[in-house]
Write an enzyme that holds these catalytic residues in place. Sequence first.
Site, PDB file in Angstrom:
ATOM      1  N   LYS A  13       8.197  19.280  19.521  1.00 19.37           N
ATOM      2  CA  LYS A  13       8.487  20.496  19.946  1.00 19.37           C
ATOM      3  C   LYS A  13       7.713  21.091  20.538  1.00 19.37           C
ATOM      4  O   LYS A  13       6.839  20.659  21.637  1.00 19.37           O
ATOM      5  CB  LYS A  13       9.533  21.322  19.517  1.00 19.37           C
ATOM      6  N   ASP A 302       6.487  27.385  10.621  1.00 21.38           N
ATOM      7  CA  ASP A 302       8.104  27.047  11.195  1.00 21.38           C
ATOM      8  C   ASP A 302       8.474  26.624   9.744  1.00 21.38           C
ATOM      9  O   ASP A 302       9.488  26.311   9.637  1.00 21.38           O
ATOM     10  CB  ASP A 302       7.950  26.036  12.082  1.00 21.38           C
ATOM     11  N   ARG A 333      12.159  35.999   9.995  1.00 21.26           N
ATOM     12  CA  ARG A 333      12.135  35.161   9.260  1.00 21.26           C
ATOM     13  C   ARG A 333      12.072  36.015   7.542  1.00 21.26           C
ATOM     14  O   ARG A 333      12.831  35.000   6.755  1.00 21.26           O
ATOM     15  CB  ARG A 333      11.818  33.657   9.453  1.00 21.26           C
ATOM     16  N   ARG A 375      16.021  27.659  13.049  1.00 19.53           N
ATOM     17  CA  ARG A 375      15.495  27.057  11.838  1.00 19.53           C
ATOM     18  C   ARG A 375      16.103  27.611  10.408  1.00 19.53           C
ATOM     19  O   ARG A 375      16.046  27.033   9.217  1.00 19.53           O
ATOM     20  CB  ARG A 375      13.912  27.041  11.372  1.00 19.53           C
TER      21      ARG A 375
HETATM   22  C1  S3P Z   1       3.741  26.840  18.518  1.00 16.71           C
HETATM   23  C2  S3P Z   1       3.840  27.979  17.862  1.00 16.71           C
HETATM   24  C3  S3P Z   1       3.707  28.517  17.011  1.00 16.71           C
HETATM   25  C4  S3P Z   1       4.929  28.273  16.543  1.00 16.71           C
HETATM   26  C5  S3P Z   1       6.128  27.800  17.073  1.00 16.71           C
HETATM   27  C6  S3P Z   1       5.310  26.952  18.484  1.00 16.71           C
HETATM   28  C7  S3P Z   1       3.197  26.185  19.523  1.00 16.71           C
HETATM   29  O1  S3P Z   1       3.639  29.532  17.352  1.00 16.71           O
HETATM   30  O2  S3P Z   1       6.120  29.035  15.086  1.00 16.71           O
HETATM   31  O3  S3P Z   1       7.147  27.052  16.132  1.00 16.71           O
HETATM   32  O4  S3P Z   1       4.118  25.268  20.444  1.00 16.71           O
HETATM   33  O5  S3P Z   1       1.890  26.711  20.089  1.00 16.71           O
HETATM   34  P1  S3P Z   1       2.330  30.729  17.120  1.00 16.71           P
HETATM   35  O6  S3P Z   1       1.336  30.551  17.629  1.00 16.71           O
HETATM   36  O7  S3P Z   1       3.112  32.205  17.964  1.00 16.71           O
HETATM   37  O8  S3P Z   1       2.092  31.146  15.692  1.00 16.71           O
END
Ligand code: S3P
Length: 415
Positions: A13, A302, A333, A375
């Site tokens: 993702k 995550d 969470r 999740r």
């Molecule tokens: C992500 C960074 C994370 C993660 C999110 C995706 C990204 O968030 O939790 O699902 O793609 O940069 P944070 O950077 O806010 O911790």
Amino acid sequence: MPIRGIIHLPGDKSISHRALMLAALSDGECIIHNLSTGEDVESTRNCLQDCGIESRKEKSIVYIMGGDFKSPISPLDCGNSGTTTRLLSGLLSGQEMDVQLMGDESLSARPMGRIILPLTKMGAEISCNDSKLPLSISSKSLNGIEYTLPVASAQVKSSIMFAALGAMGKTKIVEPVKTRDHSEIMLESLGVEISVNKNEILVSPLKGKLNSFELTIPGDPSSAAFFATAAAMIPNSDLTIKNISANPTRVGFFHSLEKMGGGVIWKNLHHECGELVGDVQIYYQPLHGITISKDQVPSLIDELPIIAVLASTADGPTIVEGAEELRVKETDRIHAICKNLSAMGVEVIEKKDGFIINTPNILQSASIESFGDHRIAMAFTIAGLNAGTYNQIDDMDCVNISFPEFLETLKSIIK
Ligand code: S3P
């Protein structure tokens, strides 16, 4: 019922969002294979479309045409996606755009001050509702800045980096703990002037458009963690997950599983467009509890809901600390994990910045509240495999946010 088989997963993702956004800055048609199939990445594609960036999907291939951005006529709908909101805010601020961004109820409750502050420092004009969505961005020309992130966040880091591409002068970003570095890797592989020295990143503005590119996105290690957990906690299991991201900033879950005593073997490790990719084999072995501390959190942020499930089946306590960021994800969470584990009969203590899981536990199936969080829904579907009968999850549709194929894939490996 052991978990056995060989599976392939849709694209990561995080890398998918970045690939679409950087394709928009290119000089022609980019071809992206194995893009994430989730609604979050579709939100990014639709928002770009509303800004004049055309794309089309043919099976698992997306063709996207880089070009000039147009200010959209209506607010961009970021749906449930924090990554869309934060990264696009940075990217579009650097393109001298007037845009508004909005999202669903969950996204509208999440903190945006963390991007508003640095983007405003760079010269963007942003108005919002108490540091939350909806945001209105109006940007003229931005300046490069030096910025130390107050929280470890790859979304905030990438937002500033993407804004820096359209700024005047270099931008320096310092991270308290290294977070996922997909933006750095992708920019470097596309020929952007960028240097990384430990936790310091220096980005130069683009001199023109990026060259158009073709990219295959590796499978999502965060989605892999659900099936890996099922295999690690059910005797006689042996599962191989092919071609997933093995980027060191993303594999904290697999390191933790190994530390707990689980069987983890990486194979065929190689680099693709700068990203480490490989196959991982997971097999059952008795597990014991571990401690996860603040510095490890970004590499498994995550995966903490599914780690909590895994830890409930282990021998000995598991302590998670320094994870207060979990309180501002798609839902709180920490609360969702503790509430649902308790409902399943697990002895869990909720802390401000994490939780403690005591063992042994005999997991009982329960009614699970997903809080609309993909999740949480997936983690507690997996927890149900160890509880005799399956859990009743109040909302399974939310898994479409990241992984519409989740249930189908799970069914294919229960033997
Ligand atoms: C992500 C960074 C994370 C993660 C999110 C995706 C990204 O968030 O939790 O699902 O793609 O940069 P944070 O950077 O806010 O911790």
